[in-house]
Design an enzyme around this catalytic site. Structure first.
Site, PDB file in Angstrom:
ATOM      1  N   SER A 161     105.166 109.306  12.376  1.00  0.00           N
ATOM      2  CA  SER A 161     104.705 108.575  13.422  1.00  0.00           C
ATOM      3  C   SER A 161     103.144 108.074  13.493  1.00  0.00           C
ATOM      4  O   SER A 161     102.817 107.246  12.432  1.00  0.00           O
ATOM      5  CB  SER A 161     105.162 109.027  14.835  1.00  0.00           C
ATOM      6  OG  SER A 161     105.116 108.270  16.075  1.00  0.00           O
ATOM      7  N   ASP A 375      85.362  95.690  20.918  1.00  0.00           N
ATOM      8  CA  ASP A 375      84.685  95.992  19.851  1.00  0.00           C
ATOM      9  C   ASP A 375      85.420  96.951  18.602  1.00  0.00           C
ATOM     10  O   ASP A 375      85.066  97.521  17.723  1.00  0.00           O
ATOM     11  CB  ASP A 375      83.201  96.561  19.909  1.00  0.00           C
ATOM     12  CG  ASP A 375      83.273  97.919  20.452  1.00  0.00           C
ATOM     13  OD1 ASP A 375      84.375  98.249  20.914  1.00  0.00           O
ATOM     14  OD2 ASP A 375      82.253  98.666  20.436  1.00  0.00           O
ATOM     15  N   HIS A 428     113.711 108.931  15.729  1.00  0.00           N
ATOM     16  CA  HIS A 428     112.150 109.082  15.534  1.00  0.00           C
ATOM     17  C   HIS A 428     111.886 110.268  15.184  1.00  0.00           C
ATOM     18  O   HIS A 428     110.874 110.452  14.380  1.00  0.00           O
ATOM     19  CB  HIS A 428     111.460 108.410  16.624  1.00  0.00           C
ATOM     20  CG  HIS A 428     110.212 108.314  16.323  1.00  0.00           C
ATOM     21  ND1 HIS A 428     109.496 107.387  15.649  1.00  0.00           N
ATOM     22  CD2 HIS A 428     108.705 109.009  16.797  1.00  0.00           C
ATOM     23  CE1 HIS A 428     108.126 107.373  15.353  1.00  0.00           C
ATOM     24  NE2 HIS A 428     107.741 108.256  16.260  1.00  0.00           N
TER      25      HIS A 428
END
Length: 450
Positions: A161, A375, A428
């Site tokens: 993952s 940023d 998953h």
């Protein structure tokens, strides 16, 4: 603490402890690495990792084994605390010395949570600190500790993952440190903003919810009854967690695991008990819900979750919350009126999480500052990935609730030489549920055996 060449040193005075579990020998390692890799002589934080080898191998055999670095999913989770050769680990120690790394801020690696983060100062200082906890910093940590363990030899990385996101950054930033990369359910989009991620996610979550109610139609009425009770009574669990309707809907995150639908069904079936005051939420139900929903054990998952998608000057700005407004089908109102099944939600973090969960409440302003940050630096180098010569194999789970299959396949095509195994046998959590088989398949792919 670093040596004369800027490499991390084992923490002074830290004993190297080895111990045994069934079939395994484990050794604890602790390292000091820079908080900010742009300032290697600045503040240091600690990393913790466990080396795991098969107990049946002699000392000389162990010394000759190649290394496999495991990067856990998340973000915000420490490496698995296995007992013996569970899941994929038994297969891995046949061929490797395995390093189970607690990524910075997780597990025993200078934990970052509501108890420790005030040591940094106020929310602004905490947010600036946590801006160093993304995949780029994690990979640079790995590259600093690798020579201490391998003598400079490259190692194989296994990324589950979010650990796969880190592995793709590894291929972008330091491929010379890798012999091979194995990725399970973790091929990120190389350029998607968080908004793109969630626009792709909500339809998948809706499909998983519909499939659950098809499997367990009796849960439609049970979920409605629980939601109505929560709206009427606004319960606060013994832990202080406020179980709202929205929080209850977020149990849908469990549907992304292979046994998740069955687990949700059993949980809903035992929600109420009869009392002299009428039906009440059972203590057992409350405990299980708290265990499923609380971020106390992994607060970074909530605080930095959307930051893992930041790659330019656009803020993530509570993306999951904003994008959810584009999908009115997730509103609970029709279900509470008895006109529709209660929609469940999945892997998304919202401002209300920082109101209902006592483990997150003190971190609300910190999370707001991270959500507003502009940023972020790019995490993936397309040109370098297109020229990749590290063997890479990725398990892509069909209709994975956590990582979009379309995004994963596009990324697979962008990484030179990457081989995919697309399967609907697993959800998953395939590395856990089918660990030996999944790892065996990926190793065969990178070795050219299939």
């Amino acid at each position: 603490m670093v040596d004369d060449e800027g490499r991390p040193a084992v923490r002074p005075g830290a004993p190297v402890t080895s111990y045994r579990q069934p079939g395994l020998v484990l050794t604890d390692h602790r390292f000091r690495v820079p908080l900010d890799h742009a300032r290697p002589g600045g503040e240091q934080i600690e990393l913790y990792a466990r080396e795991v080898v098969a107990s049946g191998k002699g000392a000389s055999d162990r010394a000759g084994l190649p290394w496999l670095l495991y990067l856990q999913g998340g973000p915000g989770f420490g490496a698995n605390r296995f007992t013996g050769k569970q899941a994929w680990l038994g297969r891995a120690v046949q061929d490797f010395r395995v390093l189970l790394l607690d990524q910075r801020g997780t597990g025993a690696s200078t934990p970052a949570n509501r108890q420790t983060l005030p040591l940094r100062g106020g929310p602004r200082e905490q947010a600036d600190y946590l801006a160093h906890f993304r995949a780029d910093s994690i990979v640079r940590d790995c590259e600093l500790i690798r020579p201490q363990l391998t003598g400079g030899a490259p190692w194989t990385v296994l990324g589950q993952s979010f650990g796969g996101f880190c592995a793709v950054h590894y291929l972008s930033a330091a491929p010379e440190g890798l012999t091979a990369a194995l990725i399970t359910g973790g091929l990120p989009s190389l350029d998607a903003h968080a908004d793109d991620v969630y626009r792709a996610a909500y339809p998948r979550i809706a499909r998983k919810t519909a499939a659950h109610y098809t499997r367990y139609p009796q849960d439609i009425e049970r979920a409605r009854e629980i939601a109505a009770h929560l709206r009427a009574h606004r319960p606060v669990l013994n832990s202080g967690y406020r179980l709202t309707v929205e929080a209850f809907q977020s149990l849908g995150i469990m549907l992304g695991a292979g046994d998740g639908s069955h687990t949700v069904h059993h949980l809903l079936a035992d929600a109420f008990v009869r009392t002299p005051q009428g039906p009440q939420l059972a203590d057992a139900f409350q405990e299980q819900v708290h265990a499923a929903l609380s971020f106390a054990a992994h607060p970074l998952y909530a605080v930095v979750h959307e930051s893992i998608y930041g790659q330019d000057t656009r803020p993530t700005a509570w993306s999951a919350e904003r994008v959810r407004a584009e999908f009115p089908a997730f509103d609970a109102g029709p279900a509470l009126a008895g006109d529709a099944p209660l929609p469940l939600t999945g892997e998304s973090v919202h401002p209300w999480h920082f109101e209902v969960d006592p483990a997150l409440r003190p971190l609300r302003e910190t999370a707001e500052l991270l959500a507003a940050r502009t940023d972020w630096v790019p995490l993936y180098d397309r040109a370098r990935l297109a020229a990749n010569d590290v063997p890479v194999a990725a398990a892509i789970y069909h209709d994975d609730m956590y990582v979009d299959t379309g995004h994963a396949l596009r990324t697979a095509r962008a990484i030179r030489g990457l081989r995919t195994w697309v399967t609907d046998e697993y959800e998953h959590d395939g590395l856990r549920a089918g660990g030996p088989r999944v790892l065996d398949r990926l190793l065969a792919l990178v070795r050219g055996e299939v």
